[in-house]
Design a protein around this motif. Structure first.
Motif, PDB file in Angstrom:
ATOM      1  N   GLU A 268       0.866  -1.189   0.000  1.00 38.24           N
ATOM      2  CA  GLU A 268       0.000   0.000   0.000  1.00 38.24           C
ATOM      3  C   GLU A 268       0.899   1.234   0.000  1.00 38.24           C
ATOM      4  O   GLU A 268       1.839   1.311   0.789  1.00 38.24           O
ATOM      5  CB  GLU A 268      -0.904  -0.036   1.239  1.00 38.24           C
TER       6      GLU A 268
ATOM      7  N   SER B  74     -17.191  10.738   5.023  1.00 38.06           N
ATOM      8  CA  SER B  74     -16.305  11.899   4.889  1.00 38.06           C
ATOM      9  C   SER B  74     -17.092  13.157   4.536  1.00 38.06           C
ATOM     10  O   SER B  74     -16.614  14.271   4.751  1.00 38.06           O
ATOM     11  CB  SER B  74     -15.210  11.647   3.845  1.00 38.06           C
TER      12      SER B  74
ATOM     13  N   GLY C 264     -13.270  -4.894  -4.893  1.00 33.40           N
ATOM     14  CA  GLY C 264     -13.496  -3.480  -4.587  1.00 33.40           C
ATOM     15  C   GLY C 264     -13.914  -2.697  -5.820  1.00 33.40           C
ATOM     16  O   GLY C 264     -14.409  -3.252  -6.802  1.00 33.40           O
ATOM     17  N   ASP C 265     -13.678  -1.406  -5.765  1.00 32.58           N
ATOM     18  CA  ASP C 265     -14.187  -0.517  -6.817  1.00 32.58           C
ATOM     19  C   ASP C 265     -13.617  -0.819  -8.198  1.00 32.58           C
ATOM     20  O   ASP C 265     -14.209  -0.441  -9.207  1.00 32.58           O
ATOM     21  CB  ASP C 265     -13.849   0.941  -6.464  1.00 32.58           C
TER      22      ASP C 265
HETATM   23  C1  LIG Z   1     -17.874  10.728  -0.449  1.00 30.80           C
HETATM   24  C2  LIG Z   1     -17.929   9.240  -0.406  1.00 30.80           C
HETATM   25  C3  LIG Z   1     -18.776   8.606   0.482  1.00 30.80           C
HETATM   26  C4  LIG Z   1     -18.830   7.217   0.519  1.00 30.80           C
HETATM   27  N1  LIG Z   1     -19.704   6.623   1.386  1.00 30.80           N
HETATM   28  C5  LIG Z   1     -19.797   5.275   1.432  1.00 30.80           C
HETATM   29  C6  LIG Z   1     -20.678   4.639   2.359  1.00 30.80           C
HETATM   30  O1  LIG Z   1     -21.408   5.290   3.111  1.00 30.80           O
HETATM   31  N2  LIG Z   1     -20.717   3.289   2.380  1.00 30.80           N
HETATM   32  C7  LIG Z   1     -19.930   2.519   1.569  1.00 30.80           C
HETATM   33  O2  LIG Z   1     -20.015   1.292   1.670  1.00 30.80           O
HETATM   34  N3  LIG Z   1     -19.079   3.094   0.658  1.00 30.80           N
HETATM   35  C8  LIG Z   1     -18.995   4.437   0.579  1.00 30.80           C
HETATM   36  N4  LIG Z   1     -18.117   5.036  -0.311  1.00 30.80           N
HETATM   37  C9  LIG Z   1     -17.388   4.199  -1.295  1.00 30.80           C
HETATM   38  C10 LIG Z   1     -16.086   3.612  -0.720  1.00 30.80           C
HETATM   39  O3  LIG Z   1     -15.237   4.620  -0.278  1.00 30.80           O
HETATM   40  C11 LIG Z   1     -15.381   2.786  -1.799  1.00 30.80           C
HETATM   41  O4  LIG Z   1     -16.294   1.958  -2.455  1.00 30.80           O
HETATM   42  C12 LIG Z   1     -14.269   1.943  -1.137  1.00 30.80           C
HETATM   43  O5  LIG Z   1     -13.288   2.791  -0.613  1.00 30.80           O
HETATM   44  C13 LIG Z   1     -13.663   0.953  -2.136  1.00 30.80           C
HETATM   45  O6  LIG Z   1     -12.631   0.243  -1.527  1.00 30.80           O
HETATM   46  P1  LIG Z   1     -11.358  -0.247  -2.375  1.00 30.80           P
HETATM   47  O7  LIG Z   1     -10.544  -1.053  -1.419  1.00 30.80           O
HETATM   48  O8  LIG Z   1     -11.792  -0.846  -3.645  1.00 30.80           O
HETATM   49  O9  LIG Z   1     -10.594   1.100  -2.768  1.00 30.80           O
HETATM   50  P2  LIG Z   1      -9.887   2.196  -1.859  1.00 30.80           P
HETATM   51  O10 LIG Z   1     -10.578   2.320  -0.564  1.00 30.80           O
HETATM   52  O11 LIG Z   1      -9.775   3.416  -2.686  1.00 30.80           O
HETATM   53  O12 LIG Z   1      -8.442   1.613  -1.574  1.00 30.80           O
HETATM   54  C14 LIG Z   1      -7.502   1.441  -2.610  1.00 30.80           C
HETATM   55  C15 LIG Z   1      -6.111   1.525  -1.993  1.00 30.80           C
HETATM   56  O13 LIG Z   1      -5.169   1.094  -2.958  1.00 30.80           O
HETATM   57  C16 LIG Z   1      -4.008   1.887  -2.871  1.00 30.80           C
HETATM   58  N5  LIG Z   1      -3.291   1.802  -4.157  1.00 30.80           N
HETATM   59  C17 LIG Z   1      -3.798   2.044  -5.393  1.00 30.80           C
HETATM   60  N6  LIG Z   1      -2.862   1.827  -6.335  1.00 30.80           N
HETATM   61  C18 LIG Z   1      -1.747   1.441  -5.694  1.00 30.80           C
HETATM   62  C19 LIG Z   1      -0.437   1.086  -6.129  1.00 30.80           C
HETATM   63  N7  LIG Z   1      -0.092   1.093  -7.434  1.00 30.80           N
HETATM   64  N8  LIG Z   1       0.482   0.743  -5.198  1.00 30.80           N
HETATM   65  C20 LIG Z   1       0.179   0.755  -3.863  1.00 30.80           C
HETATM   66  N9  LIG Z   1      -1.049   1.087  -3.394  1.00 30.80           N
HETATM   67  C21 LIG Z   1      -1.999   1.418  -4.297  1.00 30.80           C
HETATM   68  C22 LIG Z   1      -4.542   3.278  -2.530  1.00 30.80           C
HETATM   69  O14 LIG Z   1      -3.560   4.076  -1.907  1.00 30.80           O
HETATM   70  C23 LIG Z   1      -5.728   2.942  -1.612  1.00 30.80           C
HETATM   71  O15 LIG Z   1      -5.371   2.983  -0.241  1.00 30.80           O
HETATM   72  C24 LIG Z   1     -18.020   6.437  -0.356  1.00 30.80           C
HETATM   73  C25 LIG Z   1     -17.158   7.069  -1.252  1.00 30.80           C
HETATM   74  C26 LIG Z   1     -17.107   8.465  -1.286  1.00 30.80           C
HETATM   75  C27 LIG Z   1     -16.182   9.135  -2.234  1.00 30.80           C
END
Ligand SMILES: Cc1cc2nc3c(=O)[nH]c(=O)nc-3n(C[C@H](O)[C@H](O)[C@H](O)COP(=O)(O)OP(=O)(O)OC[C@H]3O[C@@H](n4cnc5c(N)ncnc54)[C@H](O)[C@@H]3O)c2cc1C
Length: 448
Positions: A66, A77, A327-328
């Motif tokens: 990470e 947020s 995830g996303d």
């Molecule tokens: C305003 C807002 C409100 C939200 N509210 C909600 C809610 O109420 N409920 C809910 O369930 N969801 C909510 N979400 C959605 C939620 O934030 C995302 O769906 C979630 O964070 C997805 O998780 P993830 O692990 O896929 O990605 P992320 O949380 O974005 O994590 C990805 C990680 O990968 C790391 N990374 C990326 N590329 C690299 C690389 N090349 N090398 C090393 N590290 C890397 C990044 O630094 C990051 O820490 C909200 C989003 C927003 C913007």
């Protein structure tokens, strides 16, 4: 988790009759370490996957890579903007994972070799894997809006769609906005993370204005879509709390009515839709999303060149074997868009557990578990008014199926269609408390 809990958890996950037994590949079973799993990205998806892999089977070597040393939750947020929440309450470190035996590496992953099964970091280190869990979240397509750049997002026109410094910048801009000022939220065409997020943000900004001497201010939502998640619930709350539509504090413009922004002019602080110009004191422009760069560079973004398609039964990429995308960054469900996975922290957490259970079963020669995917999303529109939605999905004949019976949404009204009654405020208030509990729980479930 105790070993008894662990056994029961796996037993439950593997209870499905007729599940096929996969043999352990020789390379995975030969050494003292049962298998090496590398996880890229320590957000809700990656951190939870790493944690559950170690909890379910300490014989698996797990390396989490990470770039950041502290994670900031996007969920809730928007409450930072209104001042209801301190950003510190959204943050978590990686010490908890390290204590569980996850090897945490803070660096940028720059390359993935899915054939040689190796990832490399900016510092020049490389890590071999038997299985790779890819969880890099999203990146933004700044080029979609003429005039917008990544630098402008960081300095003048924050999207604040990754929580952190941009959230604080947007908060500062809101505080500096004069009474009577206009706060514009530009919503991109979906899919984007947290489908109800922009509309929750409008409410939180309105709440701030109401309580901080900015009652004449307006929040204008310029939307590239023609409808939005939880719309009846938002519209009811906006009307009751802040005034909605002509003359109200919040106004929403659908794409069909000119809401689709094409260009932004940072010097004039205007957004253009091709024929009209909208001037704002604050412009919160959220660019369209796509899977994080490292996933695209690794050749995993095989759906519309933007998203990583995965197999419904275990989240394995359809592009590369032994690579799992959660995830996303992933796209799942019906690819035509129906029943597609929502991009949420809760869904990322659910997918992480499904991958962990699937890998542990595979590594230990156990039957593959039958997954059930869950999503919950709270929206907080005032300090005493919230609502939520729950989605459940199961897998049937290789397809995701929406489970209507267990899914649901907060009611707009009580009573019958003919004789509706307002939902008592205590229900709305309770959902705000549930949202706070949900956040603390999911952060602990991923990072402790
Ligand atoms: C305003 C807002 C409100 C939200 N509210 C909600 C809610 O109420 N409920 C809910 O369930 N969801 C909510 N979400 C959605 C939620 O934030 C995302 O769906 C979630 O964070 C997805 O998780 P993830 O692990 O896929 O990605 P992320 O949380 O974005 O994590 C990805 C990680 O990968 C790391 N990374 C990326 N590329 C690299 C690389 N090349 N090398 C090393 N590290 C890397 C990044 O630094 C990051 O820490 C909200 C989003 C927003 C913007």
């Amino acid at each position: 988790m105790s070993s008894i809990d662990r056994r029961n958890f796996l037993k439950t996950l593997t209870a499905a009759a007729g599940a096929s037994v996969l043999s352990i590949p020789k390379a995975w079973s030969a050494s003292a370490i049962k298998a090496r799993v590398v996880v890229i990205g320590g957000g809700f998806g990656g951190a939870t996957a790493a944690r559950y892999l170690r909890m379910l089977d300490p014989g698996i070597e797990v390396t989490l890579i990470e770039r950041g040393t502290r994670y900031t939750s996007c969920p809730l947020s928007n409450e930072v903007l209104s001042g209801s929440r301190d950003i510190k309450s959204l943050q978590a470190g990686y010490q908890g994972l390290a204590r569980r035996g996850v090897q945490v590496v803070h660096n940028e992953v720059t390359q993935v070799d899915p054939v040689g099964k190796k990832v490399s970091t900016a510092e020049g280190n490389s890590f071999s894997y038997d299985a790779l869990v890819m969880a890099p979240g999203v990146d933004f397509d700044y080029g979609a809006f003429k005039g917008l750049t990544a630098e402008l997002s960081e300095t003048r026109l924050p999207h604040a769609w990754k929580a952190g410094p941009q959230t604080l910048l947007l908060k500062q801009q809101l505080e500096d906005m004069p009474d009577g000022g206009r706060f514009i939220i530009v919503v991109p065409k979906g899919p984007f993370r947290c489908p109800p997020g922009p509309y929750e943000r409008a409410a939180q900004v309105a709440m701030y204005c109401q309580h901080h001497g900015k009652k004449k201010s307006k929040i204008l939502i310029l939307d590239s879509n023609d409808s939005f998640s939880k719309r009846p619930l938002f519209e009811e709350a906006w009307k009751a709390l802040y005034g909605y539509g002509q003359g109200g504090m919040i106004e929403w413009v659908a794409a069909a009515n000119g809401g689709k922004v094409e260009e932004v002019n940072p010097s004039a602080m205007t957004c253009l839709n091709g024929f009209d110009e909208f001037k704002g004191n604050v412009i919160n422009i959220i660019p369209p999303h796509r899977a994080g760069k490292i996933a695209r560079d690794a050749g995993l973004a095989n759906f519309k060149d933007a998203w990583c398609a995965v197999k419904p039964e275990n989240m394995e990429s359809t592009a590369h074997k032994d690579v799992y995308v959660i995830g996303d960054a992933c796209v799942g469900g019906d690819l035509a868009g129906n029943n597609a996975f929502p991009k949420s922290a809760h869904m990322a957490n659910s997918q992480a557990k499904i991958v962990a259970a699937s890998l542990v079963a595979k590594i230990n020669g156990m039957p593959q578990p039958t997954p059930v995917y869950t999503n919950t999303c709270y929206s907080v529109v005032a300090h005493d008014w919230g609502f939520s939605v729950v989605h459940l999905f199961r897998v049937e004949n290789g397809q995701w199926v929406y489970i209507k019976e267990g899914s649901g949404i907060s009611p707009v009204t009580f009573g019958t269609k003919e004789a509706p009654r307002p939902v008592p405020r205590i229900y709305r208030k309770m959902e705000v408390d549930y949202a706070d509990g949900w956040l603390r729980n999911i952060l602990s479930d991923g990072f402790s």
